[in-house]
Design a protein around this motif. Structure first.
Motif, PDB file in Angstrom:
ATOM      1  N   PRO A  38       0.822  -1.220   0.000  1.00  0.00           N
ATOM      2  CA  PRO A  38       0.000   0.000   0.000  1.00  0.00           C
ATOM      3  C   PRO A  38       0.850   1.261   0.000  1.00  0.00           C
ATOM      4  O   PRO A  38       0.486   2.252  -0.647  1.00  0.00           O
ATOM      5  CB  PRO A  38      -0.797  -0.124   1.298  1.00  0.00           C
ATOM      6  CG  PRO A  38      -0.882  -1.579   1.551  1.00  0.00           C
ATOM      7  CD  PRO A  38       0.386  -2.173   1.021  1.00  0.00           C
ATOM      8  N   SER A  39       1.979   1.238   0.687  1.00  0.00           N
ATOM      9  CA  SER A  39       2.837   2.429   0.714  1.00  0.00           C
ATOM     10  C   SER A  39       3.349   2.728  -0.688  1.00  0.00           C
ATOM     11  O   SER A  39       3.451   3.890  -1.096  1.00  0.00           O
ATOM     12  CB  SER A  39       3.995   2.200   1.681  1.00  0.00           C
ATOM     13  OG  SER A  39       4.703   1.024   1.318  1.00  0.00           O
ATOM     14  N   ALA A  40       3.659   1.666  -1.471  1.00  0.00           N
ATOM     15  CA  ALA A  40       4.142   1.863  -2.839  1.00  0.00           C
ATOM     16  C   ALA A  40       3.034   2.431  -3.721  1.00  0.00           C
ATOM     17  O   ALA A  40       3.270   3.276  -4.588  1.00  0.00           O
ATOM     18  CB  ALA A  40       4.637   0.544  -3.413  1.00  0.00           C
ATOM     19  N   VAL A  41       1.807   1.955  -3.474  1.00  0.00           N
ATOM     20  CA  VAL A  41       0.658   2.475  -4.235  1.00  0.00           C
ATOM     21  C   VAL A  41       0.481   3.955  -3.942  1.00  0.00           C
ATOM     22  O   VAL A  41       0.275   4.774  -4.842  1.00  0.00           O
ATOM     23  CB  VAL A  41      -0.632   1.700  -3.901  1.00  0.00           C
ATOM     24  CG1 VAL A  41      -1.840   2.342  -4.558  1.00  0.00           C
ATOM     25  CG2 VAL A  41      -0.517   0.244  -4.320  1.00  0.00           C
ATOM     26  N   ALA A  42       0.588   4.305  -2.660  1.00  0.00           N
ATOM     27  CA  ALA A  42       0.443   5.701  -2.260  1.00  0.00           C
ATOM     28  C   ALA A  42       1.509   6.548  -2.937  1.00  0.00           C
ATOM     29  O   ALA A  42       1.240   7.651  -3.447  1.00  0.00           O
ATOM     30  CB  ALA A  42       0.535   5.820  -0.742  1.00  0.00           C
ATOM     31  N   ALA A  43       2.735   6.027  -2.989  1.00  0.00           N
ATOM     32  CA  ALA A  43       3.823   6.764  -3.628  1.00  0.00           C
ATOM     33  C   ALA A  43       3.536   6.958  -5.113  1.00  0.00           C
ATOM     34  O   ALA A  43       3.725   8.049  -5.666  1.00  0.00           O
ATOM     35  CB  ALA A  43       5.139   6.016  -3.427  1.00  0.00           C
TER      36      ALA A  43
END
Lengths: 255, 257
Positions: A38-43
């Motif tokens: 999810p953090s990568a998606v947010a980025a």
């Protein structure tokens, strides 16, 4: 207290899912092209924000055009049909045939008609086909939904056909029209995305095009970001039309 | 004193008549042969079991349906007949005033005049203040009153009531019965009142027609010789009790025949 719990439950649940997802991906070292955290998606969302929002608006505008066209066509045809049972018998099979034909199957045809230089027109046309049926069906049902005793009352007072249409059938159809438009709005967004997958050629840069683009480049995080904004847009459109329906119904029956 | 029907000698104006009418629907005969002559200024109650064709007879009198056999005579012109249905049958999207003004506006009365007369009709049924209310904001009794106001706004010569009290509580029912008698006293229209409630029929009508189970025919006809509107305490008078007994007996006889 109860209400606060009801409101917070879905938020807590989603947060929990995201945490599990994040931890699992980090712990298992899943390759990011397969499943990004999810953090990568947010980025990815942050990085591509401008272009994603721009694409989402393109899709939304096409869907709204499709909805407007479908609405005008469906209401006009329904009105004709309501005035003549023979017209209804003639039109019904075509309308049903149109509804059960998968949109992807007629897409190439619409592409040719719209002209290869105008993919947006093809997308709008296809989404309009999808949005047509719920409005048409609602309008036809609604125009016949008046209380039979009210119909008798109009007979009794010798109402003309125009009076009956304007003062009885049209107002009685309002709740059915609202419901039809609400369903059609959701379908128009879905229709626009699906149509873009089939007809899109970079000439119509909606969300579906961003998804195709990202998929071809294995930018999975960006795909998730595009899906996220698509989902949010769908929810927003649904909520907006739901609110509109609730408000209009309240106006209609005064409570 | 209640006596079996003896038509009064005085010649009255016939408002509507059914002459040996029969009505058959796809599922079989629904009414008749049945005859009824209705004079101006009388209140006639049609009493009978469910499915005996009472409502069908009412629709024939209104000219909303044609008989399969027999003849319907109507002297009330267009706009001179009003019907009140079992349910208030108001347009849910329209205000009380617009609902009551409807018959006038359909007949081409200019809107301001139609609304003025509608407001007067609403006031007459004690619904002043409900002009801007939508039907969903009215109680069952108020909605029925609005329906009655809509029926009387055209000044009908023939008023047809199809079980108008069926869905109301006892107090509202009595209120509305008084309203209908008050309306009758003011304008003297011919009123036909359909019900399956014997006491209601006797209370409301000057003449009670008892019908057989469907297809409905005339089982008995009786007069209620008491003044209209009913005097205080009429419901406990011996005349009322006797009339109710007679109508009930005729109904029972029709059921077993």
């Amino acid at each position: 207290m109860r209400r606060a719990l009801d409101l917070s439950a879905p938020i807590v649940f989603v947060a929990l899912l995201l945490s599990v997802w994040e931890i699992a991906v980090q712990a298992l070292h899943t390759p990011p092209y397969l499943l990004p955290a999810p953090s990568a998606v947010a980025a990815a969302f942050e990085q591509n924000r401008a272009i994603l929002i721009d694409s989402a608006l393109t899709t939304l505008v096409m869907a709204l055009w499709a909805l407007a066209i479908a609405s005008i066509a469906a209401c006009a045809i329904a009105l004709t049909v309501a005035l003549s049972p023979l017209a209804e018998r003639s039109v019904r099979p075509i309308a049903v045939a149109l509804q059960v034909t998968p949109i992807v199957a007629i897409a190439p045809l619409v592409n040719i008609w719209a002209g290869l230089d105008h993919p947006q027109r093809a997308v709008i046309g296809l989404a309009a086909v999808v949005a047509f049926f719920p409005i048409f069906s609602g309008a036809v049902t609604g125009l016949k939904a008046a209380d039979p005793d009210l119909e008798r009352l109009f007979d009794l007072y010798g109402a003309t056909r125009l009076q009956r249409l304007r003062r009885l059938r049209l107002p009685a159809a309002v709740p059915f029209l609202l419901e039809g438009h609400k369903v059609a709005a959701g379908l128009a967004v879905i229709g626009a995305v699906v149509a873009e997958f089939v007809s899109g050629s970079g000439g119509s840069q909606g969300l579906a095009w961003r998804l195709l683009e990202a998929a071809n480049r294995l930018q999975t995080a960006k795909m998730f970001a595009a899906l996220l904004i698509l989902g949010l847009m769908g929810v927003a459109a649904h909520a907006a039309f739901q609110a509109l329906e609730t408000w209009a119904l309240k106006e209609w029956r005064g409570r | 004193m209640t006596a079996f029907a003896q038509m009064s000698g005085a010649q009255m104006a016939t408002v509507a008549a059914l002459q040996s009418v029969e009505v058959a629907y796809g599922r079989g005969p629904a009414l008749g042969p049945f005859s009824l002559r209705l004079e101006l200024g009388e209140i006639v109650a049609l009493v009978g079991p469910s499915g005996c064709g009472k409502s069908t007879a009412l629709r024939l009198l209104a000219g909303l349906e044609a008989p399969t056999r027999g003849e319907v005579l109507r002297t009330a012109g267009p706009g001179e007949t009003s019907v009140v249905f079992q349910a208030p049958t108001l347009m849910p999207w329209a205000t009380g005033l617009d609902n009551v003004a409807l018959p006038l506006e359909l007949a081409g009365v200019p809107r301001p005049q139609a609304r003025e007369r509608a407001a007067a009709a609403l006031a007459w049924v004690k619904l002043k203040g409900a002009e801007d209310a939508k039907p969903a904001q009215l109680s069952g009794g108020m909605a029925m009153r609005a329906s009655l106001a809509r029926a009387l706004v055209t000044g009908p010569r023939l008023l047809l009531l199809d079980e108008p009290f069926a869905a109301l509580d006892e107090i509202t029912r009595r209120d509305l019965a008084a309203d209908i008698h008050r309306l009758w006293a003011a304008a003297k229209p011919a009123i036909v009142f359909v019900t399956h409630n014997v006491e209601e029929a006797v209370f409301m009508a000057s003449r009670v027609l008892v019908m057989t189970p469907g297809p409905g025919r005339l089982q008995a006809e009786m007069r209620v010789d008491a003044p209209l509107p009913r005097p205080q305490g009429f419901r406990v008078s011996s005349l009322f009790r006797e009339a109710v007994e007679q109508v009930s007996a005729a109904l029972a006889e029709g059921m077993t025949a």
